[in-house]
Design a protein around this motif. Structure first.
Motif, mmCIF file in Angstrom:
data_model
loop_
_atom_site.group_PDB
_atom_site.id
_atom_site.type_symbol
_atom_site.label_atom_id
_atom_site.label_comp_id
_atom_site.label_asym_id
_atom_site.label_seq_id
_atom_site.Cartn_x
_atom_site.Cartn_y
_atom_site.Cartn_z
ATOM 1 N N LYS A 69 0.839 -1.212 0.000
ATOM 2 C CA LYS A 69 0.000 0.000 0.000
ATOM 3 C C LYS A 69 0.876 1.266 0.000
ATOM 4 O O LYS A 69 0.652 2.175 -0.786
ATOM 5 C CB LYS A 69 -0.962 -0.020 1.203
ATOM 6 C CG LYS A 69 -1.901 -1.234 1.183
ATOM 7 C CD LYS A 69 -2.899 -1.247 2.313
ATOM 8 C CE LYS A 69 -2.339 -1.649 3.642
ATOM 9 N NZ LYS A 69 -1.842 -3.042 3.740
ATOM 10 N N ASP A 70 1.883 1.275 0.878
ATOM 11 C CA ASP A 70 2.777 2.455 0.940
ATOM 12 C C ASP A 70 3.546 2.634 -0.368
ATOM 13 O O ASP A 70 3.665 3.739 -0.892
ATOM 14 C CB ASP A 70 3.806 2.301 2.070
ATOM 15 C CG ASP A 70 3.159 2.315 3.444
ATOM 16 O OD1 ASP A 70 2.039 2.848 3.562
ATOM 17 O OD2 ASP A 70 3.753 1.763 4.383
ATOM 18 N N GLY A 71 4.061 1.521 -0.886
ATOM 19 C CA GLY A 71 4.849 1.577 -2.125
ATOM 20 C C GLY A 71 4.021 2.087 -3.288
ATOM 21 O O GLY A 71 4.516 2.825 -4.150
ATOM 22 N N VAL A 92 -5.478 1.181 14.408
ATOM 23 C CA VAL A 92 -6.431 0.705 15.417
ATOM 24 C C VAL A 92 -7.171 1.926 15.974
ATOM 25 O O VAL A 92 -6.529 2.914 16.334
ATOM 26 C CB VAL A 92 -5.679 -0.039 16.552
ATOM 27 C CG1 VAL A 92 -6.646 -0.475 17.645
ATOM 28 C CG2 VAL A 92 -4.911 -1.224 15.987
ATOM 29 N N PRO A 93 -8.495 1.906 16.016
ATOM 30 C CA PRO A 93 -9.238 3.103 16.430
ATOM 31 C C PRO A 93 -8.943 3.505 17.884
ATOM 32 O O PRO A 93 -8.695 2.638 18.730
ATOM 33 C CB PRO A 93 -10.704 2.676 16.301
ATOM 34 C CG PRO A 93 -10.709 1.416 15.528
ATOM 35 C CD PRO A 93 -9.367 0.800 15.637
ATOM 36 N N SER A 94 -8.950 4.811 18.124
ATOM 37 C CA SER A 94 -8.748 5.328 19.483
ATOM 38 C C SER A 94 -10.026 5.101 20.287
ATOM 39 O O SER A 94 -11.069 4.751 19.725
ATOM 40 C CB SER A 94 -8.453 6.829 19.416
ATOM 41 O OG SER A 94 -9.631 7.491 18.953
ATOM 42 N N PHE A 119 -6.792 6.673 0.883
ATOM 43 C CA PHE A 119 -6.950 5.961 2.154
ATOM 44 C C PHE A 119 -6.015 4.757 2.156
ATOM 45 O O PHE A 119 -6.167 3.850 1.343
ATOM 46 C CB PHE A 119 -8.389 5.456 2.322
ATOM 47 C CG PHE A 119 -9.381 6.490 2.781
ATOM 48 C CD1 PHE A 119 -9.011 7.805 3.003
ATOM 49 C CD2 PHE A 119 -10.710 6.115 3.033
ATOM 50 C CE1 PHE A 119 -9.937 8.749 3.437
ATOM 51 C CE2 PHE A 119 -11.637 7.051 3.465
ATOM 52 C CZ PHE A 119 -11.258 8.371 3.670
ATOM 53 N N ASN A 120 -5.049 4.774 3.081
ATOM 54 C CA ASN A 120 -4.173 3.632 3.290
ATOM 55 C C ASN A 120 -4.825 2.827 4.412
ATOM 56 O O ASN A 120 -4.721 3.170 5.564
ATOM 57 C CB ASN A 120 -2.795 4.152 3.699
ATOM 58 C CG ASN A 120 -1.789 3.040 3.837
ATOM 59 O OD1 ASN A 120 -2.145 1.887 4.063
ATOM 60 N ND2 ASN A 120 -0.524 3.374 3.731
ATOM 61 N N ARG A 121 -5.548 1.763 4.053
ATOM 62 C CA ARG A 121 -6.559 1.111 4.883
ATOM 63 C C ARG A 121 -7.733 2.090 4.978
ATOM 64 O O ARG A 121 -7.595 3.262 4.615
ATOM 65 C CB ARG A 121 -6.069 0.712 6.276
ATOM 66 C CG ARG A 121 -4.878 -0.252 6.243
ATOM 67 C CD ARG A 121 -4.580 -0.740 7.652
ATOM 68 N NE ARG A 121 -3.357 -1.506 7.700
ATOM 69 C CZ ARG A 121 -3.298 -2.816 7.530
ATOM 70 N NH1 ARG A 121 -4.408 -3.502 7.313
ATOM 71 N NH2 ARG A 121 -2.149 -3.457 7.606
ATOM 72 N N SER A 122 -8.858 1.604 5.489
ATOM 73 C CA SER A 122 -10.058 2.418 5.362
ATOM 74 C C SER A 122 -11.171 1.872 6.251
ATOM 75 O O SER A 122 -10.918 1.022 7.112
ATOM 76 C CB SER A 122 -10.535 2.343 3.903
ATOM 77 O OG SER A 122 -10.930 1.001 3.624
HETATM 78 P P1 ADP Z 1 0.126 -0.613 8.261
HETATM 79 O O1 ADP Z 1 0.157 -2.100 8.428
HETATM 80 O O2 ADP Z 1 -1.149 -0.116 7.629
HETATM 81 O O3 ADP Z 1 1.345 -0.066 7.590
HETATM 82 P P2 ADP Z 1 0.164 -0.544 11.111
HETATM 83 O O4 ADP Z 1 1.242 -1.578 11.210
HETATM 84 O O5 ADP Z 1 0.153 0.567 12.127
HETATM 85 O O6 ADP Z 1 0.130 0.106 9.671
HETATM 86 O O7 ADP Z 1 -1.229 -1.300 11.130
HETATM 87 C C1 ADP Z 1 -2.432 -0.681 11.329
HETATM 88 C C2 ADP Z 1 -3.285 -1.692 12.044
HETATM 89 O O8 ADP Z 1 -4.508 -1.076 12.395
HETATM 90 C C3 ADP Z 1 -3.614 -2.907 11.183
HETATM 91 O O9 ADP Z 1 -3.280 -4.080 11.851
HETATM 92 C C4 ADP Z 1 -5.120 -2.784 10.987
HETATM 93 O O10 ADP Z 1 -5.751 -4.018 10.883
HETATM 94 C C5 ADP Z 1 -5.514 -2.031 12.240
HETATM 95 N N1 ADP Z 1 -6.810 -1.377 12.095
HETATM 96 C C6 ADP Z 1 -7.161 -0.446 11.187
HETATM 97 N N2 ADP Z 1 -8.466 -0.127 11.313
HETATM 98 C C7 ADP Z 1 -8.944 -0.883 12.314
HETATM 99 C C8 ADP Z 1 -10.223 -1.017 12.910
HETATM 100 N N3 ADP Z 1 -11.246 -0.298 12.487
HETATM 101 N N4 ADP Z 1 -10.352 -1.872 13.947
HETATM 102 C C9 ADP Z 1 -9.296 -2.609 14.371
HETATM 103 N N5 ADP Z 1 -8.068 -2.535 13.848
HETATM 104 C C10 ADP Z 1 -7.881 -1.686 12.829
#
Ligand code: ADP
Length: 279
Positions: A69-71, A92-94, A119-122
């Protein structure tokens, strides 16, 4: 030539039917040449998008850990002006985010007219990781497919162009990439023991992805499956699909800009005319 697999709304998705090594007979050299032309065109399209302010563009990138995704952001957005482009990463949500509906944190960062946001993840994590780890009850994540479709429909009807990419890698390719991170000092910062643990859930994730791609590929926001084992091919495929999606808007955006330019020139002329009359 179309290089991604567009998921037809209402059809079944079986990821193992799509070869992550697919390159459609292209060589890396040919791909890089085409990529350079496409990134250049993407830069032009983004400038028009920015100036015309008729639409916004939302690019959604999803994929397993190490899928690139980053690349992809780094290699496809090379000619895009940072002034008109943002990247939003969803982690991970706050506590505060969890106290709201799952779309709350997402809706706050969708692009306004003129801008492009990646959106990098979404919000799809809320039907992927959340499902695989059973973070909410089944009935809760199940109702999210329809909520996502309605959310995306609202955005599209307000002028957002949505393009969604699933970067498809094989389990073996992921292993190679994780091992490379251990071997290469420059990549080791990306290591996370969690990645190896998540890998054990590979099949559950693939199945969750299949459902998400099936349920949320709509006429207005289709999913693209991108063969992503070869990074050079992945970059080309994403760039090609993006340009192909935006190209049809080019004429409209140019027309808007032409009108805007005509108006500004007329204003300038009128201002000069009053000045010389006063003199
Ligand atoms: P990335 O892998 O995207 O480069 P991270 O290593 O910080 O960055 O991973 C982000 C983590 O946040 C992933 O494991 C992803 O599954 C998790 N995450 C994102 N959104 C949610 C969500 N809504 N609920 C739980 N986990 C989430």
């Amino acid at each position: 030539m179309k290089l991604t697999i567009k998921v037809k709304p209402g059809t079944t998705v079986k990821l193992d039917k799509h070869d992550p090594d697919e390159t459609f007979g292209l060589t890396e050299e040919q791909a890089d040449e085409r990529l350079a032309m496409l990134t250049d065109e993407l830069g032009e399209l983004q400038e028009l998008l920015y100036a015309a302010r008729q639409h916004s563009v939302l690019i959604i990138l999803q994929g397993m850990d190490t899928s690139g995704k980053d690349g992809t952001v780094k290699k496809v957005m090379t000619d895009v002006n940072p002034l008109g482009c943002r990247v939003e990463a969803f982690k991970v949500p706050s506590e505060e985010e969890l106290a709201h509906d799952f779309l709350w944190r997402v809706h706050k960062v969708v692009p306004p007219k003129g801008l492009m946001t990646i959106f990098n993840r979404s919000h799809y994590e809320d039907v992927l990781v959340v499902r695989v780890h059973e973070l909410v009850a089944k009935r809760v994540w199940k109702s999210r497919f329809h909520q996502i479709n309605e959310f995306e429909r609202t955005l599209v009807e307000s002028g957002t162009i949505i393009v969604k990419f699933f970067l498809h890698i094989s389990k073996h390719e992921q292993q190679k990439r994780l091992q490379a991170r251990e071997r290469e000092a420059a990549k080791a910062w990306k290591l996370s023991p969690g990645d190896w643990q998540e890998r054990e859930l590979w099949e559950a994730y693939q199945s969750a992805y299949e459902t998400a791609l099936m349920r949320c590929s709509t006429a207005y926001a289709k999913w693209h499956i991108v063969p992503a084992n070869q990074k050079w091919f992945r970059n080309l495929a994403v760039a090609e699909a993006l340009v192909r999606t935006l190209r049809p808007y080019r004429k409209d955006w140019e027309k808007v800009l032409q009108k805007l330019s005509d108006r500004k020139l007329a204003e300038l002329e009128a201002m000069r005319a009053t000045r010389s009359a006063d003199a």
